[in-house]
Design a protein around this motif. Structure first.
Motif, PDB file in Angstrom:
ATOM      1  N   ALA A 287      65.017  -3.430  18.734  1.00 15.31           N
ATOM      2  CA  ALA A 287      64.789  -2.077  18.227  1.00 15.31           C
ATOM      3  C   ALA A 287      63.566  -1.968  17.341  1.00 15.31           C
ATOM      4  CB  ALA A 287      66.020  -1.602  17.467  1.00 15.31           C
ATOM      5  N   THR A 288      63.204  -3.040  16.689  1.00 14.73           N
ATOM      6  CA  THR A 288      62.055  -2.977  15.787  1.00 14.73           C
ATOM      7  C   THR A 288      60.729  -3.055  16.526  1.00 14.73           C
ATOM      8  OG1 THR A 288      62.054  -5.374  15.442  1.00 14.73           O
ATOM      9  CG2 THR A 288      63.428  -4.054  13.966  1.00 14.73           C
ATOM     10  N   LEU A 289      60.786  -3.416  17.823  1.00 14.40           N
ATOM     11  CA  LEU A 289      59.550  -3.643  18.569  1.00 14.40           C
ATOM     12  C   LEU A 289      59.323  -2.649  19.700  1.00 14.40           C
ATOM     13  CD1 LEU A 289      59.774  -7.543  18.906  1.00 14.40           C
ATOM     14  CD2 LEU A 289      58.519  -6.231  17.178  1.00 14.40           C
ATOM     15  N   ASP A 290      60.228  -1.689  19.895  1.00 17.59           N
ATOM     16  CA  ASP A 290      60.146  -0.855  21.093  1.00 17.59           C
ATOM     17  C   ASP A 290      58.847  -0.047  21.166  1.00 17.59           C
ATOM     18  OD1 ASP A 290      60.944   0.725  18.962  1.00 17.59           O
ATOM     19  OD2 ASP A 290      62.533   1.769  20.061  1.00 17.59           O
ATOM     20  N   VAL A 291      58.438   0.560  20.055  1.00 13.59           N
ATOM     21  CA  VAL A 291      57.201   1.343  20.068  1.00 13.59           C
ATOM     22  C   VAL A 291      55.993   0.433  20.272  1.00 13.59           C
ATOM     23  CG1 VAL A 291      55.672   2.755  18.653  1.00 13.59           C
ATOM     24  CG2 VAL A 291      58.102   3.312  18.790  1.00 13.59           C
ATOM     25  N   ASP A 292      55.982  -0.740  19.648  1.00  9.38           N
ATOM     26  CA  ASP A 292      54.885  -1.698  19.875  1.00  9.38           C
ATOM     27  C   ASP A 292      54.786  -2.066  21.351  1.00  9.38           C
ATOM     28  OD1 ASP A 292      54.018  -1.988  17.175  1.00  9.38           O
ATOM     29  OD2 ASP A 292      55.746  -3.267  16.786  1.00  9.38           O
ATOM     30  N   MET A 293      55.937  -2.245  21.994  1.00  5.89           N
ATOM     31  CA  MET A 293      55.942  -2.599  23.411  1.00  5.89           C
ATOM     32  C   MET A 293      55.381  -1.461  24.258  1.00  5.89           C
ATOM     33  SD  MET A 293      59.627  -4.575  23.641  1.00  5.89           S
ATOM     34  CE  MET A 293      59.410  -5.082  25.352  1.00  5.89           C
ATOM     35  N   LEU A 294      55.682  -0.222  23.865  1.00  8.40           N
ATOM     36  CA  LEU A 294      55.134   0.929  24.582  1.00  8.40           C
ATOM     37  C   LEU A 294      53.616   0.998  24.423  1.00  8.40           C
ATOM     38  CD1 LEU A 294      55.507   3.613  26.143  1.00  8.40           C
ATOM     39  CD2 LEU A 294      55.854   4.721  23.920  1.00  8.40           C
ATOM     40  N   VAL A 295      53.151   0.862  23.211  1.00  9.11           N
ATOM     41  CA  VAL A 295      51.706   0.910  22.948  1.00  9.11           C
ATOM     42  C   VAL A 295      50.982  -0.204  23.699  1.00  9.11           C
ATOM     43  CG1 VAL A 295      49.948   0.707  21.154  1.00  9.11           C
ATOM     44  CG2 VAL A 295      52.018   2.046  20.713  1.00  9.11           C
ATOM     45  N   ASN A 296      51.635  -1.355  23.819  1.00  2.00           N
ATOM     46  CA  ASN A 296      51.032  -2.501  24.499  1.00  2.00           C
ATOM     47  C   ASN A 296      51.205  -2.477  26.010  1.00  2.00           C
ATOM     48  OD1 ASN A 296      50.211  -3.564  22.025  1.00  2.00           O
ATOM     49  ND2 ASN A 296      52.078  -4.792  21.790  1.00  2.00           N
ATOM     50  N   GLY A 297      51.890  -1.441  26.530  1.00  5.13           N
ATOM     51  CA  GLY A 297      52.053  -1.314  27.964  1.00  5.13           C
ATOM     52  C   GLY A 297      53.164  -2.157  28.560  1.00  5.13           C
ATOM     53  N   GLU A 298      54.070  -2.700  27.731  1.00  4.00           N
ATOM     54  CA  GLU A 298      55.163  -3.526  28.233  1.00  4.00           C
ATOM     55  C   GLU A 298      56.337  -2.685  28.718  1.00  4.00           C
ATOM     56  OE1 GLU A 298      55.967  -7.044  25.625  1.00  4.00           O
ATOM     57  OE2 GLU A 298      54.430  -6.068  24.383  1.00  4.00           O
ATOM     58  N   VAL A 299      56.490  -1.478  28.191  1.00  5.18           N
ATOM     59  CA  VAL A 299      57.495  -0.520  28.660  1.00  5.18           C
ATOM     60  C   VAL A 299      56.818   0.831  28.797  1.00  5.18           C
ATOM     61  CG1 VAL A 299      59.425  -1.772  27.590  1.00  5.18           C
ATOM     62  CG2 VAL A 299      58.303   0.097  26.336  1.00  5.18           C
ATOM     63  N   ASP A 300      57.481   1.737  29.523  1.00 10.20           N
ATOM     64  CA  ASP A 300      56.876   3.049  29.791  1.00 10.20           C
ATOM     65  C   ASP A 300      57.549   4.196  29.050  1.00 10.20           C
ATOM     66  OD1 ASP A 300      55.055   1.953  31.773  1.00 10.20           O
ATOM     67  OD2 ASP A 300      56.828   1.734  33.050  1.00 10.20           O
ATOM     68  N   ILE A 301      58.796   4.021  28.645  1.00 11.32           N
ATOM     69  CA  ILE A 301      59.518   5.065  27.919  1.00 11.32           C
ATOM     70  C   ILE A 301      60.284   4.435  26.769  1.00 11.32           C
ATOM     71  CG2 ILE A 301      61.417   6.740  28.006  1.00 11.32           C
ATOM     72  CD1 ILE A 301      60.673   7.397  30.857  1.00 11.32           C
ATOM     73  N   VAL A 302      60.201   5.068  25.606  1.00 14.77           N
ATOM     74  CA  VAL A 302      61.025   4.733  24.445  1.00 14.77           C
ATOM     75  C   VAL A 302      61.715   6.022  24.025  1.00 14.77           C
ATOM     76  CG1 VAL A 302      61.020   4.007  22.045  1.00 14.77           C
ATOM     77  CG2 VAL A 302      59.578   2.824  23.685  1.00 14.77           C
ATOM     78  N   GLN A 303      63.021   5.973  23.883  1.00 10.40           N
ATOM     79  CA  GLN A 303      63.802   7.193  23.664  1.00 10.40           C
ATOM     80  C   GLN A 303      64.410   7.248  22.268  1.00 10.40           C
ATOM     81  OE1 GLN A 303      67.463   6.899  26.124  1.00 10.40           O
ATOM     82  NE2 GLN A 303      66.879   4.759  26.394  1.00 10.40           N
ATOM     83  N   GLY A 304      64.567   8.458  21.744  1.00 16.43           N
ATOM     84  CA  GLY A 304      65.310   8.675  20.517  1.00 16.43           C
ATOM     85  C   GLY A 304      64.758   7.988  19.293  1.00 16.43           C
ATOM     86  N   VAL A 305      63.437   7.950  19.144  1.00 19.19           N
ATOM     87  CA  VAL A 305      62.833   7.312  17.968  1.00 19.19           C
ATOM     88  C   VAL A 305      62.998   8.250  16.768  1.00 19.19           C
ATOM     89  CG1 VAL A 305      60.720   6.371  16.961  1.00 19.19           C
ATOM     90  CG2 VAL A 305      61.181   6.090  19.419  1.00 19.19           C
ATOM     91  N   VAL A 306      63.444   7.696  15.659  1.00 19.03           N
ATOM     92  CA  VAL A 306      63.663   8.521  14.465  1.00 19.03           C
ATOM     93  C   VAL A 306      63.011   7.948  13.213  1.00 19.03           C
ATOM     94  CG1 VAL A 306      65.824   9.492  15.351  1.00 19.03           C
ATOM     95  CG2 VAL A 306      65.886   7.392  13.991  1.00 19.03           C
ATOM     96  N   GLU A 307      62.622   6.674  13.243  1.00 17.40           N
ATOM     97  CA  GLU A 307      62.014   6.072  12.059  1.00 17.40           C
ATOM     98  C   GLU A 307      60.584   6.580  11.879  1.00 17.40           C
ATOM     99  OE1 GLU A 307      64.374   2.629  14.038  1.00 17.40           O
ATOM    100  OE2 GLU A 307      63.226   4.376  14.671  1.00 17.40           O
TER     101      GLU A 307
END
Length: 611
Positions: A287-307
């Motif tokens: 959970a602490t890395l999901d946005v980093d993974m999106l920015v780095n192109g490792e995933v395409d969607i991150v849902q329900g971000v609230v932090e």
């Protein structure tokens, strides 16, 4: 019709795209086969999935599992649109005839469109819908550990559900393409009446290949081994539903990721759209890395971000787009109201007072949230029209050590260890705890999830604040599956195995947000459908008046809704922590990424395409 689509507050939680049936993609791109993204799979970040991918929520209702379910199951007679409206799905239904029988019950007769198929090419027929009701309403499914209530609003359901008869009177097969359901007159009016009709077909040719449906004027029964079919459903199919009829087919769930491929036999959504993304991977991530993974192109969607920090990082990335909306739910700390010290309302009030919601919102959400004090989402229409009245009537559980002590002084926990000497708040601190007259210490044991900033913050707050009011606070951690098991099935465990009073969770409201199904009705106390095990006759009476308001009488409904919120706010079966905006983020090259409070990425999969 359950609300508690449980969301762990971890974050506080091949062509591409989708096309109108036979006419290019849903975003107007006639053909992207020549683009750099042609054939690209869609990788979606998620948190721990429980692995329950069946059509119903009877074995638990994790929102992370639900995204997969929404992708693989389809063909309900009714649909819930992204604007929050219930409609008949004309891709599935050729004709609906609504009538009244001789006893005044309402009969819905559904005729299916020709050509509907399962992903294995077998036809979807009326048998599959009747079979779904026979399995979903069966006592055998209850014995298997499910709390399913499919068909409970139909005539003669109770006799079938309890095993008194093997004939389900309110469901009938008319012919291979037509079936009817009869809603009992004592269940109407109902504010979300069309939601009664939501049912997904079960593949009878897979689960009961040797059985048949026998339907007479008395109702329908399965001629064959129902217990065996239920066993297949509950022990095998629910974890690997390879035969399905939604836009995608389930391939595997291995190494904490689900693989899905496009179902070429899918006839389309209610608005005639079919998928074109060939492959979807739903992948468990830290959970602490999901946005980093999106920015780095490792995933395409991150849902329900609230932090807040993660939101700012995603907003700053040029290769990321956002879709934001008021969340149809709220973050909370639910409590088992039948166990230990949290049986007492005053103890639950005190816990609400010693949780500093503003601090949680600032530290975890970065200020992207607001406090709430009852069982509502700020996205819901009743809150919009009744906000001022609601705010004037609800107890505001703002952080207060003094008010928490005052509540506990009115509880049974008002003594020192001898059960006689009054507790002295001036002595409150580590080692000096409240007791009741029997000498039992006021102990609260909280269960949170691993690697979770919310669990961390709750631990810091309650370890600091609980001793100030005489509460001996303990905390343990587990994975999300363990959290769900302890929360949903706590009441079913032997007395010596129960240990948790509170949990950190979040709740999203169902498309038909009926509080009867959302952990507060006495009828479901002790089951996963009432995970808090709340039972209050006055609350039950309000719930029944609310749900049986005619759908056209929105003014009366809103007035009763306020009454419900005020009573819930007093009972306090869970501590509401925050309402917030959800931020869903995606690769900037993904078209049609327009999630709403009522439509997740999985529910709009047929609107999306790669540039």
């Amino acid at each position: 019709m359950k609300k508690l689509v449980a969301v762990c507050m971890v974050a506080l939680m091949a062509l591409a795209g989708c096309s109108n049936n036979g006419s290019g993609n849903g975003n107007g791109d006639a053909n992207n086969g020549g683009s750099a993204n042609a054939g690209k799979e869609l990788v979606v970040a998620t948190f721990d999935m429980n692995g329950d991918f069946h059509q119903s929520a009877g074995f638990g209702n994790s929102s992370y599992d639900k995204n997969v379910r929404d992708l693989i199951h389809g063909y309900s007679p009714v649909a819930f649109t992204s604007e929050g409206e219930w409609i008949v799905d004309e891709t599935v239904i050729k004709e609906l005839v609504k009538s009244e029988d001789a006893d005044g019950n309402t009969v819905y007769t559904w005729t299916l469109n020709d050509g509907l198929k399962w992903n294995d090419g077998e036809p979807v027929t009326a048998d599959d819908y009747v079979f779904a009701y026979l399995v979903g309403g069966s006592p055998q499914l209850v014995a298997a550990g499910a709390s399913e209530t499919l068909g409970e609003n139909f005539v003669d359901y109770e006799a079938y559900h309890t095993g008194e008869t093997d004939v389900l009177g309110g469901v009938k097969k008319v012919d291979d393409q037509t079936f009817s359901v009869t809603v009992s007159k004592d269940r109407l009016p109902y504010f979300w009446e069309l939601s009664f009709m939501r049912v997904y077909p079960y593949p009878m040719h897979t689960l009961a290949p040797d059985a048949t449906i026998e339907s007479t004027d008395e109702g329908s029964k399965l001629v064959g081994d129902l217990a065996e079919a239920v066993n297949k459903f509950g022990s095998d199919y629910r974890f690997a539903p390879t035969v399905s009829c939604g836009p995608y087919s389930f391939i595997s769930f291995e190494n904490k990721q689900v693989k899905l491929v496009k179902n070429d036999n899918f006839a389309g959504t209610w608005d005639k759209k079919t998928p074109s993304i060939e492959t979807i991977i739903v992948k468990t991530v830290n959970a602490t890395l999901d946005v980093d993974m999106l920015v780095n192109g490792e995933v395409d969607i991150v849902q329900g971000v609230v932090e807040g920090d993660k939101i700012e990082k995603a907003k700053a990335a040029e290769n990321v787009q956002e879709s934001t909306y008021a969340r149809n739910g709220f973050g909370n700390v639910p409590m088992h109201t039948d166990f230990g010290a949290t049986k007492e309302k005053e103890v639950r009030h005190a816990i609400a007072y010693i949780l500093d919601k503003d601090d949680l919102i600032n530290n975890i959400l970065g200020g992207y949230g607001t406090t709430v004090n009852s069982d509502y989402a700020t996205a819901y229409w009743t809150y919009q029209v009744k906000k001022a009245e609601l705010d004037s009537k609800l107890i505001n559980y703002a952080f207060s050590i003094d008010k928490a002590n005052a509540e506990l002084d009115n509880s049974s926990y008002k003594f020192e260890a001898d059960g006689v000497t009054p507790f002295d708040v001036t002595k409150a601190g580590e080692g000096y705890y409240r007791h009741n007259a029997a000498g039992e210490e006021l102990v609260i044991t909280h269960l949170g999830t691993n690697d979770n900033p919310v669990t961390d913050t709750i631990e810091l707050q309650l370890k600091q604040n609980a001793p100030k009011v005489g509460i001996h606070f303990n905390i343990e951690r587990t994975d999300f599956a363990g959290l769900l098991d302890a929360y949903y099935y706590g009441a079913t465990k032997p007395e010596g195995e129960r240990k948790y009073n509170t949990f950190n969770m979040a709740s999203n409201f169902d498309d038909a947000p009926d509080p009867y199904y959302s952990s507060y009705a006495c009828d479901f106390a002790g089951t996963p459908s009432n995970a808090t095990n709340t039972c209050d006759p006055e609350l039950d009476e309000i719930i029944q008046r609310l749900r049986h308001t005619p759908s056209e009488d929105t003014e009366t409904f809103a007035d009763i809704w306020v009454e419900y919120q005020v009573k819930w706010n007093d009972i306090m079966p869970m501590v509401p922590i925050y309402a917030n905006q959800y931020y869903d983020f995606a690769d900037a090259d993904l078209n049609g990424f327009n999630t709403t409070p009522f439509a997740s990425w999985a529910q709009i999969i047929c609107d999306m395409s790669w540039k």
